[in-house]
Design a protein around this motif. Structure first.
Motif, PDB file in Angstrom:
ATOM      1  N   UNK A  24      39.962  50.468   4.957  1.00  0.00           N
ATOM      2  CA  UNK A  24      39.305  51.222   6.017  1.00  0.00           C
ATOM      3  C   UNK A  24      37.909  50.650   6.214  1.00  0.00           C
ATOM      4  N   UNK A  25      37.256  51.087   7.278  1.00  0.00           N
ATOM      5  CA  UNK A  25      35.944  50.539   7.563  1.00  0.00           C
ATOM      6  C   UNK A  25      35.094  51.464   8.401  1.00  0.00           C
ATOM      7  N   UNK A  61      21.966  48.961  12.632  1.00  0.00           N
ATOM      8  CA  UNK A  61      23.272  48.300  12.758  1.00  0.00           C
ATOM      9  C   UNK A  61      23.775  47.870  11.387  1.00  0.00           C
ATOM     10  N   UNK A  62      25.058  48.097  11.146  1.00  0.00           N
ATOM     11  CA  UNK A  62      25.689  47.710   9.892  1.00  0.00           C
ATOM     12  C   UNK A  62      27.202  47.747  10.021  1.00  0.00           C
ATOM     13  N   UNK A  63      27.878  47.070   9.111  1.00  0.00           N
ATOM     14  CA  UNK A  63      29.333  46.999   9.118  1.00  0.00           C
ATOM     15  C   UNK A  63      29.819  47.078   7.684  1.00  0.00           C
ATOM     16  N   UNK A  64      30.811  47.932   7.436  1.00  0.00           N
ATOM     17  CA  UNK A  64      31.314  48.102   6.077  1.00  0.00           C
ATOM     18  C   UNK A  64      32.833  48.116   6.020  1.00  0.00           C
ATOM     19  N   UNK A  65      33.361  47.585   4.928  1.00  0.00           N
ATOM     20  CA  UNK A  65      34.797  47.596   4.648  1.00  0.00           C
ATOM     21  C   UNK A  65      35.005  48.212   3.275  1.00  0.00           C
ATOM     22  N   UNK A  66      35.993  49.094   3.177  1.00  0.00           N
ATOM     23  CA  UNK A  66      36.323  49.721   1.893  1.00  0.00           C
ATOM     24  C   UNK A  66      37.801  49.533   1.593  1.00  0.00           C
ATOM     25  N   UNK A  76      42.501  54.472 -10.014  1.00  0.00           N
ATOM     26  CA  UNK A  76      42.217  53.994  -8.665  1.00  0.00           C
ATOM     27  C   UNK A  76      41.138  52.920  -8.723  1.00  0.00           C
ATOM     28  N   UNK A  77      41.325  51.853  -7.941  1.00  0.00           N
ATOM     29  CA  UNK A  77      40.352  50.773  -7.832  1.00  0.00           C
ATOM     30  C   UNK A  77      39.727  50.819  -6.449  1.00  0.00           C
ATOM     31  N   UNK A  78      38.394  50.756  -6.378  1.00  0.00           N
ATOM     32  CA  UNK A  78      37.682  50.925  -5.115  1.00  0.00           C
ATOM     33  C   UNK A  78      36.640  49.809  -4.981  1.00  0.00           C
ATOM     34  N   UNK A  79      36.571  49.223  -3.802  1.00  0.00           N
ATOM     35  CA  UNK A  79      35.534  48.244  -3.488  1.00  0.00           C
ATOM     36  C   UNK A  79      35.002  48.522  -2.090  1.00  0.00           C
ATOM     37  N   UNK A  80      33.704  48.388  -1.919  1.00  0.00           N
ATOM     38  CA  UNK A  80      33.080  48.587  -0.611  1.00  0.00           C
ATOM     39  C   UNK A  80      32.025  47.500  -0.407  1.00  0.00           C
ATOM     40  N   UNK A  81      32.107  46.817   0.722  1.00  0.00           N
ATOM     41  CA  UNK A  81      31.157  45.769   1.082  1.00  0.00           C
ATOM     42  C   UNK A  81      30.468  46.196   2.373  1.00  0.00           C
ATOM     43  N   UNK A  82      29.133  46.115   2.399  1.00  0.00           N
ATOM     44  CA  UNK A  82      28.357  46.530   3.567  1.00  0.00           C
ATOM     45  C   UNK A  82      27.409  45.403   3.961  1.00  0.00           C
ATOM     46  N   UNK A  83      27.451  45.028   5.227  1.00  0.00           N
ATOM     47  CA  UNK A  83      26.527  44.043   5.778  1.00  0.00           C
ATOM     48  C   UNK A  83      25.476  44.790   6.591  1.00  0.00           C
ATOM     49  N   UNK A  84      24.214  44.658   6.192  1.00  0.00           N
ATOM     50  CA  UNK A  84      23.111  45.315   6.885  1.00  0.00           C
ATOM     51  C   UNK A  84      21.862  44.457   6.723  1.00  0.00           C
ATOM     52  N   UNK A 126      24.872  57.115   3.038  1.00  0.00           N
ATOM     53  CA  UNK A 126      23.688  56.525   3.675  1.00  0.00           C
ATOM     54  C   UNK A 126      24.054  55.449   4.686  1.00  0.00           C
ATOM     55  N   UNK A 127      25.086  54.663   4.403  1.00  0.00           N
ATOM     56  CA  UNK A 127      25.491  53.587   5.300  1.00  0.00           C
ATOM     57  C   UNK A 127      26.491  54.024   6.364  1.00  0.00           C
ATOM     58  N   UNK A 128      27.136  55.173   6.151  1.00  0.00           N
ATOM     59  CA  UNK A 128      28.241  55.591   7.019  1.00  0.00           C
ATOM     60  C   UNK A 128      27.720  56.611   8.022  1.00  0.00           C
ATOM     61  N   UNK A 129      27.135  56.123   9.101  1.00  0.00           N
ATOM     62  CA  UNK A 129      26.446  56.997  10.048  1.00  0.00           C
ATOM     63  C   UNK A 129      27.383  57.969  10.749  1.00  0.00           C
ATOM     64  N   UNK A 130      28.665  57.627  10.862  1.00  0.00           N
ATOM     65  CA  UNK A 130      29.608  58.546  11.502  1.00  0.00           C
ATOM     66  C   UNK A 130      29.706  59.871  10.746  1.00  0.00           C
TER      67      UNK A 130
END
Length: 407
Positions: A24-25, A61-66, A76-84, A126-130
């Protein structure tokens, strides 16, 4: 529907089906205008101030993938990458989360790896403005900290209490260094170690949280390297130079943070506020109290809101002027690096969120920001760089618009 309690992507609590992979993103496209000439608005101190203009898309402006993967029911294994926007963007510091979550017994979970630094009511968001209704979390409360995660782990225990759920979390770890470029050369800020506890309670309408964190600052000096080098060179000739060096030297300094917060959302009214106190031994580091309160009301797909935020940074250093006039510029620069770089400011905000689709929101926000000459932690005079020693009184209007999406 917008909620301060967040979308399912936020906490990685909505697990993928056993053995399946979930991707998801989230993203934000924003634009900011600051009305005071040569004074661009900065969202947080980790941003690259040299590249931000009076009109800029960099702040929000930023973009994230989880990625969520659940190989076993209890794992459960979780990874999140955020470009800002940051001073120094690398792959390593763009990985916000990378952890394994294990639930050995019901109502208890252990996470190990790179986990979120849980200091605020909206730490994971903080990064997920929605997931919130403003354009951005209030900068007076969130903008002073350049760190988002810790390499370590946390232990969470949950139980039902009344009509809601009570959670207690213990966490510990160390952060990656974050470059902060307030003036001159970048300063690398990190904490090692950091340990904390927070307790929260949440039901369908309410959320309450209280937390306490103690950390050790992991950098040599809270000042640009060229300023430190100059003070070291003149220390044999000017005794007060050592006093200034001692004030700037912060390695091993303990920093404590205590905060409380609450939120209410019944589908119409939306109220949220937080209060915190920061204590640190050295006057060159942030200290004092911060708070904000936001009230909004939904009208169909629209949610207008009003917010007030305030930060009071208590730091002051008085050093006698050197007898040698050749040392006066260094004295001015050194004392200004502390006394003109506190984070004392207040903001009144008016804004509105429009949910144009189930996964898309358009937001507009007007901020009136005021800060005294010594309160310029988040502000710089464009083009002045490290030579900007003149008092700077902030009295500006900031207009922002963002498009937030989940996918």
């Amino acid at each position: 529907m917008s909620s301060f309690f967040g979308a399912s992507i936020v906490g990685a609590s909505e697990s993928a089906l056993d053995g399946s992979l979930s991707v998801s993103g989230f993203g934000t496209l924003g634009l900011v205008y600051s009305s005071q000439p040569d004074l661009p608005f900065v969202r947080e101190i980790s941003q690259n101030i040299d590249a931000i203009e009076r009109i800029s898309a960099r702040q929000d402006s930023r973009l994230g993938i989880q990625i969520n993967y659940q190989p076993l029911p209890e794992l459960e294994l979780v990874a999140q990458v955020v470009v800002r926007d940051k001073v120094d963007n690398t792959l390593s510091n763009s990985v916000e989360w990378a952890f394994a979550k294990w639930e050995p017994i019901p109502a208890t979970s252990l996470r190990l790896g790179r986990v979120g630094l849980d200091l605020f009511l909206l730490s994971d968001q903080r990064n997920i403005a929605y997931s919130y209704s403003w354009v951005r979390p209030p900068v007076e409360f969130y903008g002073w900290l350049p760190l988002y995660s810790l390499d370590g782990g946390d232990l969470t225990w949950r139980t039902d209490l009344g009509d809601g759920q009570l959670k207690a979390k213990l966490f510990a770890g160390r952060s990656l260094p974050a470059d902060v470029k307030l003036t001159g050369n970048p300063i690398r800020f990190a904490v090692s170690p950091a340990v904390g506890i927070n307790i929260s309670w949440e039901d369908v309408h309410w959320r309450w949280r209280a937390g306490y964190t103690r950390s050790r600052v992991d950098l040599d000096y809270a000042a640009p390297s060229d300023l430190i080098d100059a003070l070291k060179q003149v220390a044999p000739l000017w005794p007060h130079a050592q006093t200034l060096l001692d004030s700037f030297e912060v390695r091993g300094t303990d920093l404590t943070y205590a905060g409380v917060g609450g939120a209410y959302d019944d589908g119409r009214w939306q109220i949220i506020g937080e209060y915190s106190r920061t204590a640190v031994e050295r006057v060159s580091m942030p200290r004092g109290k911060k708070a904000y309160l936001s009230v909004g009301h939904r009208f169909g797909a629209w949610l207008p809101y009003v917010m007030y935020a305030d930060s009071t940074d208590r730091r002051s250093l008085v050093v006698a002027e050197p007898g040698n006039p050749m040392l006066t510029p260094l004295w001015v620069a050194s004392t200004a690096a502390i006394n003109q770089r506190s984070m004392t400011q207040r903001t009144w905000s008016l804004g509105a969120r429009w949910d144009v689709a189930s996964n898309t929101a358009l937001k507009f926000q007007f901020d009136h920001v005021s800060a005294p000459p010594e309160g310029r932690w988040l502000w710089y005079r464009q083009g002045a760089g490290g030579s900007d020693l003149m008092p700077l009184h902030v009295d500006t209007n900031v207009f922002s618009a963002t498009l937030d999406v989940l996918f």
